[in-house]
Design a protein around this motif. Structure first.
Motif, mmCIF file in Angstrom:
data_model
loop_
_atom_site.group_PDB
_atom_site.id
_atom_site.type_symbol
_atom_site.label_atom_id
_atom_site.label_comp_id
_atom_site.label_asym_id
_atom_site.label_seq_id
_atom_site.Cartn_x
_atom_site.Cartn_y
_atom_site.Cartn_z
ATOM 1 N N TYR A 176 -3.023 -0.788 -3.409
ATOM 2 C CA TYR A 176 -4.012 -1.001 -2.348
ATOM 3 C C TYR A 176 -4.806 -2.283 -2.566
ATOM 4 O O TYR A 176 -5.033 -3.058 -1.637
ATOM 5 C CB TYR A 176 -4.970 0.203 -2.273
ATOM 6 C CG TYR A 176 -4.258 1.498 -1.997
ATOM 7 C CD1 TYR A 176 -3.798 1.785 -0.716
ATOM 8 C CD2 TYR A 176 -4.045 2.434 -3.008
ATOM 9 C CE1 TYR A 176 -3.149 2.986 -0.451
ATOM 10 C CE2 TYR A 176 -3.378 3.621 -2.753
ATOM 11 C CZ TYR A 176 -2.931 3.895 -1.476
ATOM 12 O OH TYR A 176 -2.281 5.073 -1.218
ATOM 13 N N ASN A 189 -5.085 1.152 6.440
ATOM 14 C CA ASN A 189 -4.284 0.047 5.899
ATOM 15 C C ASN A 189 -3.555 -0.690 7.020
ATOM 16 O O ASN A 189 -3.532 -1.922 7.060
ATOM 17 C CB ASN A 189 -3.266 0.573 4.890
ATOM 18 C CG ASN A 189 -3.933 1.171 3.667
ATOM 19 O OD1 ASN A 189 -4.891 0.615 3.134
ATOM 20 N ND2 ASN A 189 -3.430 2.310 3.212
ATOM 21 N N TYR A 208 -2.739 -5.355 -1.826
ATOM 22 C CA TYR A 208 -2.459 -5.444 -0.397
ATOM 23 C C TYR A 208 -3.644 -6.027 0.364
ATOM 24 O O TYR A 208 -3.507 -6.996 1.119
ATOM 25 C CB TYR A 208 -2.110 -4.051 0.128
ATOM 26 C CG TYR A 208 -2.000 -3.953 1.629
ATOM 27 C CD1 TYR A 208 -0.893 -4.455 2.305
ATOM 28 C CD2 TYR A 208 -3.017 -3.362 2.380
ATOM 29 C CE1 TYR A 208 -0.800 -4.358 3.697
ATOM 30 C CE2 TYR A 208 -2.922 -3.260 3.765
ATOM 31 C CZ TYR A 208 -1.820 -3.765 4.421
ATOM 32 O OH TYR A 208 -1.716 -3.675 5.790
ATOM 33 N N HIS A 209 -4.850 -5.470 0.164
ATOM 34 C CA HIS A 209 -6.017 -5.926 0.911
ATOM 35 C C HIS A 209 -6.471 -7.308 0.457
ATOM 36 O O HIS A 209 -7.014 -8.073 1.266
ATOM 37 C CB HIS A 209 -7.150 -4.895 0.773
ATOM 38 C CG HIS A 209 -6.899 -3.648 1.562
ATOM 39 N ND1 HIS A 209 -7.157 -3.551 2.912
ATOM 40 C CD2 HIS A 209 -6.383 -2.443 1.197
ATOM 41 C CE1 HIS A 209 -6.836 -2.343 3.349
ATOM 42 N NE2 HIS A 209 -6.359 -1.641 2.313
ATOM 43 N N TRP A 246 0.831 -1.212 0.000
ATOM 44 C CA TRP A 246 0.000 0.000 0.000
ATOM 45 C C TRP A 246 0.860 1.254 0.000
ATOM 46 O O TRP A 246 0.455 2.305 -0.508
ATOM 47 C CB TRP A 246 -0.973 -0.013 1.189
ATOM 48 C CG TRP A 246 -0.331 0.110 2.562
ATOM 49 C CD1 TRP A 246 0.010 -0.897 3.392
ATOM 50 C CD2 TRP A 246 0.014 1.328 3.240
ATOM 51 N NE1 TRP A 246 0.559 -0.424 4.551
ATOM 52 C CE2 TRP A 246 0.566 0.970 4.495
ATOM 53 C CE3 TRP A 246 -0.097 2.680 2.926
ATOM 54 C CZ2 TRP A 246 1.023 1.893 5.418
ATOM 55 C CZ3 TRP A 246 0.343 3.615 3.848
ATOM 56 C CH2 TRP A 246 0.899 3.231 5.079
#
Length: 333
Positions: A230, A300, A233-234, A225
């Motif tokens: 993003y 995050n 990452y998630h 992130w």
């Protein structure tokens, strides 16, 4: 009278000088004459004889020595040619070149060895000069057979000791047969023991909680992130949670949507206290993946920390075996 003798004296002097010049020229020619000679001019079939080649040339000359092949003097065969040796002569400006050539022949009769030419050039002169030997005659005789004597048997083979080079194929064959026999025995033994032919080395499987925590550490080290990735990452964080739920609690989370996972939490007393933490992780991941939301840095970090806390707090606890109480009696004292 003296005037009459003067022309005669001059004539004799010129004649003497001319004769000396011719003698010097002949000596020069003889000095540069190539010669060839044989140890013997008569041999039996297959016998060897040395041919000696000599030539004396000025030391400043560039000599082009003849090259000999097996069939140069055919049917006389060349077996070996030595290196060309140079020997200093009594004359300072001349060198003697010498070579020995071993020859033989298996054809009877008189064989002519043709003249051998040695070429050379003087320094600064492009003209090539040649020094040539005389031809030679080699008489090759057949083997004399005494017809008065009885025919003898062929002499038997001579016995020679066996060498290692002759034995290594035997040793190699024995080794190969031994390897094959050993492999067959090993195969039958493993089959009898009902084991695989080759032992399977299994890697120690980490418990689900430990594997999940290690994967979260790897994701954190990637700094996804922080580099604007993003969605990736998630997605990876929620995948770690889903795999952990499947391995540890037998919840098919990889096939469920976020709301279905929450329903499963509602019916599990152990997971119910962590519903809000896991919901934060799943809900934020859905917004990033489907609504293209860009979370703030704190969100995050929170997703990864909530996932780590959930795994740590729900991992199985190791219960040490309770110690048995020992009551002392009179027998023990």
């Amino acid at each position: 009278m003296n005037r009459m003798k003067l022309p005669h004296i001059l004539f004799l002097a010129c004649l003497t000088a001319g004769l000396m010049l011719i003698a010097s020229f002949q000596a020069e020619v003889r000095a540069q004459k190539a010669t060839a000679s044989l140890d013997t001019t008569s041999i039996r079939l297959g016998e060897q004889v040395q041919l000696q080649l000599n030539v004396t040339l000025p030391s400043a000359a560039n000599v082009i020595w003849p090259r000999f092949t097996d069939s140069t003097f055919s049917p006389v065969e060349i077996l070996h040619a030595s290196k060309v040796d140079t020997i200093e002569t009594s004359r300072n400006n001349y060198l003697q070149y010498k070579q020995f050539i071993t020859i033989t022949s298996f054809d009877s009769g008189y064989h002519v060895i043709p003249p051998i030419s040695v070429e050379y050039q003087m320094k600064g002169d492009l003209q090539t000069m040649v020094s040539v030997t005389d031809s030679l005659i080699l008489h090759v005789r057949t083997v004399d057979v005494d017809t008065t004597r009885a025919i003898k048997d062929i002499k038997g083979n001579m016995e020679a000791p066996i060498t290692l080079a002759e034995l290594w194929p035997v040793f190699a064959g024995i080794a190969i047969v031994g390897l094959i026999a050993g492999f067959i025995w090993y195969y039958l033994w493993r089959k009898k023991m009902k084991k695989p032919l080759f032992p399977v080395i299994k890697k120690a499987q980490l418990p689900p909680w430990q594997l999940a925590l290690e994967n979260l550490d790897i994701i954190e080290a990637k700094k996804l992130w922080q580099n604007g990735k993003y969605k990736e990452y998630h997605t990876e964080v929620t995948d770690v949670l889903r795999v952990y739920l499947e391995s540890q609690f037998r919840i098919p989370a990889m096939e469920m949507i976020s709301s279905e996972i929450m329903d499963a939490f509602q019916g599990n007393d152990q997971l119910k206290p962590f519903k809000e933490k896991v919901w934060q992780v799943l809900q934020l991941a859905d917004l990033v993946k489907f609504a293209k939301e860009v979370p703030i840095p704190a969100e995050n970090v929170m997703s990864l920390e909530n996932s780590r806390a959930f795994i740590i707090e729900t991992k199985p606890t190791e219960n040490p075996e309770p110690q048995k109480e020992v009551t002392l009696t009179k027998e023990h004292i």
